[in-house]
Scaffold this motif. Structure first.
Motif, PDB file in Angstrom:
ATOM      1  N   ALA A 112      -4.214  -9.136  -1.119  1.00  0.00           N
ATOM      2  CA  ALA A 112      -3.047  -9.216  -0.498  1.00  0.00           C
ATOM      3  C   ALA A 112      -2.002  -7.911  -0.858  1.00  0.00           C
ATOM      4  O   ALA A 112      -1.412  -7.276   0.121  1.00  0.00           O
ATOM      5  N   ALA A 113      -2.229  -7.569  -2.195  1.00  0.00           N
ATOM      6  CA  ALA A 113      -1.500  -6.428  -2.631  1.00  0.00           C
ATOM      7  C   ALA A 113      -1.886  -4.967  -1.960  1.00  0.00           C
ATOM      8  O   ALA A 113      -1.314  -4.299  -1.406  1.00  0.00           O
ATOM      9  N   LEU A 114      -3.426  -5.144  -2.111  1.00  0.00           N
ATOM     10  CA  LEU A 114      -3.782  -3.924  -1.307  1.00  0.00           C
ATOM     11  C   LEU A 114      -3.580  -3.690   0.043  1.00  0.00           C
ATOM     12  O   LEU A 114      -3.309  -2.619   0.748  1.00  0.00           O
ATOM     13  N   LEU A 164      -0.024  -2.484   0.653  1.00  0.00           N
ATOM     14  CA  LEU A 164      -0.057  -1.014   0.437  1.00  0.00           C
ATOM     15  C   LEU A 164      -0.607  -0.132   1.452  1.00  0.00           C
ATOM     16  O   LEU A 164      -0.139   0.811   1.619  1.00  0.00           O
ATOM     17  N   SER A 165      -1.723  -0.876   2.132  1.00  0.00           N
ATOM     18  CA  SER A 165      -2.112  -0.048   3.239  1.00  0.00           C
ATOM     19  C   SER A 165      -1.432   0.022   4.548  1.00  0.00           C
ATOM     20  O   SER A 165      -2.129   0.394   5.730  1.00  0.00           O
ATOM     21  N   PHE A 205     -10.495  -8.439   3.594  1.00  0.00           N
ATOM     22  CA  PHE A 205      -9.178  -7.572   3.637  1.00  0.00           C
ATOM     23  C   PHE A 205      -9.007  -6.707   2.637  1.00  0.00           C
ATOM     24  O   PHE A 205      -8.601  -5.276   2.934  1.00  0.00           O
ATOM     25  N   ALA A 206      -9.719  -6.705   1.470  1.00  0.00           N
ATOM     26  CA  ALA A 206      -9.535  -5.556   0.356  1.00  0.00           C
ATOM     27  C   ALA A 206     -10.234  -4.472   0.481  1.00  0.00           C
ATOM     28  O   ALA A 206      -9.784  -3.384   0.243  1.00  0.00           O
ATOM     29  N   ILE A 251      -8.863  -0.723   0.647  1.00  0.00           N
ATOM     30  CA  ILE A 251      -9.319   0.198  -0.337  1.00  0.00           C
ATOM     31  C   ILE A 251      -9.966   1.629   0.170  1.00  0.00           C
ATOM     32  O   ILE A 251      -9.476   2.582  -0.195  1.00  0.00           O
ATOM     33  N   LEU A 252     -10.775   1.540   1.308  1.00  0.00           N
ATOM     34  CA  LEU A 252     -11.137   2.704   1.952  1.00  0.00           C
ATOM     35  C   LEU A 252     -10.114   3.427   2.472  1.00  0.00           C
ATOM     36  O   LEU A 252     -10.310   4.583   2.660  1.00  0.00           O
TER      37      LEU A 252
END
Length: 101
Positions: A15-17, A20-21, A86-87, A91-92
């Motif tokens: 969820a945080a990542l 952030l994106s 979702f992560a 991240i990518l």
């Protein structure tokens, strides 16, 4: 410790990542693709976890589960594919772009 408590850090990190994106380009399109990927991964998890549990390849101690199941598979098993769907794209997109040669 229950398996649900083990899942919480993974869900929170995903969820945080994802949040952030959110300011990166094509966020809506990425979320739609992540949702489709999540549905596919959750479906595969349901099929194969049930098959492996039915075959006796592994079991879960009932005292560590919250009790909700999809067939034979505990609901906790579905946190990891959901997190990954979702992560990983988040991240990518958050990684710095490589310079093209």
């Amino acid at each position: 410790m229950t398996y649900a408590l083990l899942c919480l850090p993974f869900l929170a990190a995903a969820a945080a990542l994802t949040l952030l994106s959110a300011r990166r380009p094509r966020f809506g399109r990425r979320m739609a693709a992540s949702a489709v990927a999540a549905l596919v991964l959750l479906g595969l998890t349901a099929v194969f976890d049930n098959a492996m549990i039915a075959a006796g390849l592994f079991t879960y101690p009932e005292s560590h589960l919250i009790g909700v199941k999809v067939g034979l598979a505990p609901i906790e098993d579905f946190a990891y594919p959901l997190s990954a769907a979702f992560a990983v794209p988040a991240i990518l997109v958050l990684l710095p772009e490589r310079r093209r040669r």
